[in-house]
Design a protein around this motif. Structure first.
Motif, PDB file in Angstrom:
ATOM      1  N   PHE A  17      -5.251 -10.017   2.083  1.00 41.02           N
ATOM      2  CA  PHE A  17      -6.480 -10.795   2.222  1.00 41.02           C
ATOM      3  C   PHE A  17      -7.059 -10.922   0.823  1.00 41.02           C
ATOM      4  CE2 PHE A  17      -5.968  -8.719   6.284  1.00 41.02           C
ATOM      5  CZ  PHE A  17      -6.295  -9.711   7.188  1.00 41.02           C
ATOM      6  N   VAL A  18      -7.488 -12.104   0.451  1.00 36.38           N
ATOM      7  CA  VAL A  18      -8.136 -12.314  -0.837  1.00 36.38           C
ATOM      8  C   VAL A  18      -9.466 -12.980  -0.569  1.00 36.38           C
ATOM      9  CG1 VAL A  18      -8.085 -13.630  -2.998  1.00 36.38           C
ATOM     10  CG2 VAL A  18      -6.042 -12.486  -2.211  1.00 36.38           C
ATOM     11  N   GLY A  19     -10.485 -12.553  -1.317  1.00 34.36           N
ATOM     12  CA  GLY A  19     -11.799 -13.147  -1.142  1.00 34.36           C
ATOM     13  C   GLY A  19     -12.649 -12.964  -2.373  1.00 34.36           C
ATOM     14  N   CYS A  20     -13.859 -13.437  -2.264  1.00 29.62           N
ATOM     15  CA  CYS A  20     -14.798 -13.309  -3.357  1.00 29.62           C
ATOM     16  C   CYS A  20     -16.160 -12.984  -2.779  1.00 29.62           C
ATOM     17  CB  CYS A  20     -14.851 -14.600  -4.167  1.00 29.62           C
ATOM     18  SG  CYS A  20     -15.745 -14.418  -5.717  1.00 29.62           S
ATOM     19  N   ASP A  21     -16.803 -11.997  -3.339  1.00 27.13           N
ATOM     20  CA  ASP A  21     -18.156 -11.646  -2.914  1.00 27.13           C
ATOM     21  C   ASP A  21     -18.997 -11.390  -4.157  1.00 27.13           C
ATOM     22  OD1 ASP A  21     -17.399  -9.148  -3.823  1.00 27.13           O
ATOM     23  OD2 ASP A  21     -17.150  -8.300  -1.820  1.00 27.13           O
ATOM     24  N   GLN A  22     -20.099 -10.703  -4.026  1.00 27.65           N
ATOM     25  CA  GLN A  22     -20.987 -10.490  -5.162  1.00 27.65           C
ATOM     26  C   GLN A  22     -20.365  -9.615  -6.244  1.00 27.65           C
ATOM     27  OE1 GLN A  22     -24.547  -9.060  -3.303  1.00 27.65           O
ATOM     28  NE2 GLN A  22     -25.319 -11.117  -2.954  1.00 27.65           N
ATOM     29  N   GLN A  23     -19.372  -8.793  -5.885  1.00 29.82           N
ATOM     30  CA  GLN A  23     -18.692  -7.957  -6.876  1.00 29.82           C
ATOM     31  C   GLN A  23     -17.689  -8.764  -7.690  1.00 29.82           C
ATOM     32  OE1 GLN A  23     -16.872  -5.025  -4.379  1.00 29.82           O
ATOM     33  NE2 GLN A  23     -18.652  -3.661  -4.460  1.00 29.82           N
ATOM     34  N   GLY A  24     -17.211  -9.858  -7.155  1.00 30.98           N
ATOM     35  CA  GLY A  24     -16.193 -10.671  -7.805  1.00 30.98           C
ATOM     36  C   GLY A  24     -15.020 -10.865  -6.863  1.00 30.98           C
ATOM     37  N   TRP A  25     -13.870 -11.180  -7.421  1.00 28.25           N
ATOM     38  CA  TRP A  25     -12.663 -11.381  -6.614  1.00 28.25           C
ATOM     39  C   TRP A  25     -12.141 -10.048  -6.136  1.00 28.25           C
ATOM     40  CZ3 TRP A  25     -10.928 -15.816  -4.782  1.00 28.25           C
ATOM     41  CH2 TRP A  25     -11.379 -16.990  -5.387  1.00 28.25           C
ATOM     42  N   TYR A  26     -11.654 -10.021  -4.895  1.00 27.24           N
ATOM     43  CA  TYR A  26     -11.045  -8.802  -4.365  1.00 27.24           C
ATOM     44  C   TYR A  26      -9.793  -9.155  -3.582  1.00 27.24           C
ATOM     45  CZ  TYR A  26     -13.049 -10.018   0.192  1.00 27.24           C
ATOM     46  OH  TYR A  26     -13.358 -10.650   1.356  1.00 27.24           O
ATOM     47  N   ALA A  27      -8.887  -8.172  -3.511  1.00 27.28           N
ATOM     48  CA  ALA A  27      -7.674  -8.301  -2.703  1.00 27.28           C
ATOM     49  C   ALA A  27      -7.550  -7.028  -1.873  1.00 27.28           C
ATOM     50  CB  ALA A  27      -6.450  -8.470  -3.588  1.00 27.28           C
ATOM     51  N   ARG A  28      -7.102  -7.186  -0.642  1.00 32.41           N
ATOM     52  CA  ARG A  28      -6.933  -6.051   0.265  1.00 32.41           C
ATOM     53  C   ARG A  28      -5.572  -6.220   0.932  1.00 32.41           C
ATOM     54  NH1 ARG A  28     -11.713  -6.390   2.815  1.00 32.41           N
ATOM     55  NH2 ARG A  28     -10.873  -7.819   4.325  1.00 32.41           N
ATOM     56  N   PRO A  29      -4.600  -5.314   0.622  1.00 34.13           N
ATOM     57  CA  PRO A  29      -3.261  -5.460   1.196  1.00 34.13           C
ATOM     58  C   PRO A  29      -3.242  -5.353   2.715  1.00 34.13           C
ATOM     59  CG  PRO A  29      -3.262  -3.896  -0.618  1.00 34.13           C
ATOM     60  CD  PRO A  29      -4.687  -4.231  -0.325  1.00 34.13           C
ATOM     61  N   ARG A  30      -4.118  -4.556   3.296  1.00 36.88           N
ATOM     62  CA  ARG A  30      -4.179  -4.418   4.747  1.00 36.88           C
ATOM     63  C   ARG A  30      -5.594  -4.753   5.196  1.00 36.88           C
ATOM     64  NH1 ARG A  30      -1.651  -0.680   2.416  1.00 36.88           N
ATOM     65  NH2 ARG A  30      -3.345   0.808   2.372  1.00 36.88           N
ATOM     66  N   GLN A  31      -5.732  -5.113   6.443  1.00 36.49           N
ATOM     67  CA  GLN A  31      -7.030  -5.547   6.945  1.00 36.49           C
ATOM     68  C   GLN A  31      -8.117  -4.502   6.729  1.00 36.49           C
ATOM     69  OE1 GLN A  31      -7.001  -7.024  10.938  1.00 36.49           O
ATOM     70  NE2 GLN A  31      -9.101  -7.709  10.838  1.00 36.49           N
ATOM     71  N   TYR A  32      -7.781  -3.241   6.901  1.00 38.67           N
ATOM     72  CA  TYR A  32      -8.792  -2.186   6.753  1.00 38.67           C
ATOM     73  C   TYR A  32      -8.536  -1.321   5.531  1.00 38.67           C
ATOM     74  CZ  TYR A  32      -9.822  -3.713  11.431  1.00 38.67           C
ATOM     75  OH  TYR A  32     -10.138  -4.484  12.509  1.00 38.67           O
ATOM     76  N   GLY A  33      -7.841  -1.877   4.530  1.00 40.63           N
ATOM     77  CA  GLY A  33      -7.525  -1.115   3.323  1.00 40.63           C
ATOM     78  C   GLY A  33      -8.655  -1.161   2.309  1.00 40.63           C
ATOM     79  N   VAL A  34      -8.379  -0.596   1.141  1.00 40.71           N
ATOM     80  CA  VAL A  34      -9.345  -0.548   0.046  1.00 40.71           C
ATOM     81  C   VAL A  34      -9.218  -1.821  -0.783  1.00 40.71           C
ATOM     82  CG1 VAL A  34     -10.039   0.728  -2.021  1.00 40.71           C
ATOM     83  CG2 VAL A  34      -9.204   1.965  -0.018  1.00 40.71           C
ATOM     84  N   ASN A  35     -10.350  -2.379  -1.178  1.00 41.82           N
ATOM     85  CA  ASN A  35     -10.346  -3.587  -2.002  1.00 41.82           C
ATOM     86  C   ASN A  35      -9.932  -3.265  -3.432  1.00 41.82           C
ATOM     87  OD1 ASN A  35     -11.280  -5.080   0.132  1.00 41.82           O
ATOM     88  ND2 ASN A  35     -13.370  -5.246  -0.609  1.00 41.82           N
ATOM     89  N   ARG A  36      -9.183  -4.181  -4.008  1.00 43.40           N
ATOM     90  CA  ARG A  36      -8.884  -4.138  -5.435  1.00 43.40           C
ATOM     91  C   ARG A  36      -9.674  -5.279  -6.049  1.00 43.40           C
ATOM     92  NH1 ARG A  36      -2.436  -3.211  -4.734  1.00 43.40           N
ATOM     93  NH2 ARG A  36      -2.627  -1.164  -3.784  1.00 43.40           N
ATOM     94  N   VAL A  37     -10.488  -4.982  -7.047  1.00 41.33           N
ATOM     95  CA  VAL A  37     -11.435  -5.959  -7.600  1.00 41.33           C
ATOM     96  C   VAL A  37     -10.995  -6.381  -8.994  1.00 41.33           C
ATOM     97  CG1 VAL A  37     -13.864  -6.365  -8.203  1.00 41.33           C
ATOM     98  CG2 VAL A  37     -13.289  -4.892  -6.265  1.00 41.33           C
ATOM     99  N   ALA A  38     -11.158  -7.675  -9.312  1.00 39.19           N
ATOM    100  CA  ALA A  38     -10.836  -8.204 -10.643  1.00 39.19           C
ATOM    101  C   ALA A  38     -11.754  -9.393 -10.934  1.00 39.19           C
ATOM    102  CB  ALA A  38      -9.376  -8.609 -10.713  1.00 39.19           C
ATOM    103  N   GLY A  39     -11.703  -9.871 -12.168  1.00 38.17           N
ATOM    104  CA  GLY A  39     -12.579 -10.944 -12.616  1.00 38.17           C
ATOM    105  C   GLY A  39     -12.166 -12.339 -12.211  1.00 38.17           C
TER     106      GLY A  39
END
Length: 188
Positions: free
Chosen positions: A149-171
């Motif tokens: 899953f890839v998305g963008c929120d107030q922290q910036g871009w994030y990716a999550r390999p699994r639906q309930y996994g930990v987000n990986r954040v980048a610019g």
């Protein structure tokens, strides 16, 4: 030699009156159609109106349209019927200044980020599904398999390999996809 003589025939007055009435009815219909404004696509976006409104110090909704006359004068037409002339170079300078300081609306931000995500997916050879504009997230697929899953929120871009996994954040979208270990697609 045979000669043909044309003579004027009298048109019955009842036919003339019916034709006159029909013509009058047609003109009335055409006038009413001319008064009704056909819906057209507005050439100004809401951001354009905000920029112009900021420059001339009016509400954005009061800006109807703008045009350039003779390559020298920018005319701004207001909804109330007024027109304001501006020097083209001065107006262009002010537009650049206001654009640099005008914050994005949420819709404008979503559109910009959606474009960025599509470009990043192309780099990695991924396909993104429909974007959920409320959370601005989407599933990425590679070779028919869900990558993350890839998305963008107030922290910036994030990716999550699994639906309930930990987000990986980048610019950027490209960086966040690279953090997952996905390699960039190589042109064949």
């Amino acid at each position: 030699m045979t000669y043909i003589t044309h003579t004027h025939q009298a048109i019955p007055s009842s036919l003339c009156d019916a034709q006159t009435l029909a013509q009058a009815e047609l003109y009335t219909h055409l006038e009413s159609q001319a008064e009704a404004v056909a819906p057209t696509q507005d050439p100004l976006t809401s951001r354009d109106r905000r920029i112009i409104g900021e420059i001339i110090e009016v509400q954005p909704e009061s800006v109807r349209t703008i045009w350039i006359e003779g390559g020298i004068t920018v005319w701004v037409q207001l909804v109330g019927g007024g027109r304001l002339p501006f020097d083209r170079n001065w107006f262009a300078t002010r537009v650049a200044e206001v654009k640099a300081t005008l914050p994005e609306t949420p819709l404008e931000r979503n559109e910009r980020l959606s474009d960025e995500l599509e470009k990043a997916c192309t780099v990695f050879g991924l396909y993104h599904g429909e974007i959920d504009w409320l959370s601005f997230s989407t599933k990425l697929y590679q070779d028919g398999h869900n990558v993350c899953f890839v998305g963008c929120d107030q922290q910036g871009w994030y990716a999550r390999p699994r639906q309930y996994g930990v987000n990986r954040v980048a610019g950027s979208a490209e960086l966040v996809i690279a953090l997952l270990g996905v390699r960039a697609a190589v042109a064949a």
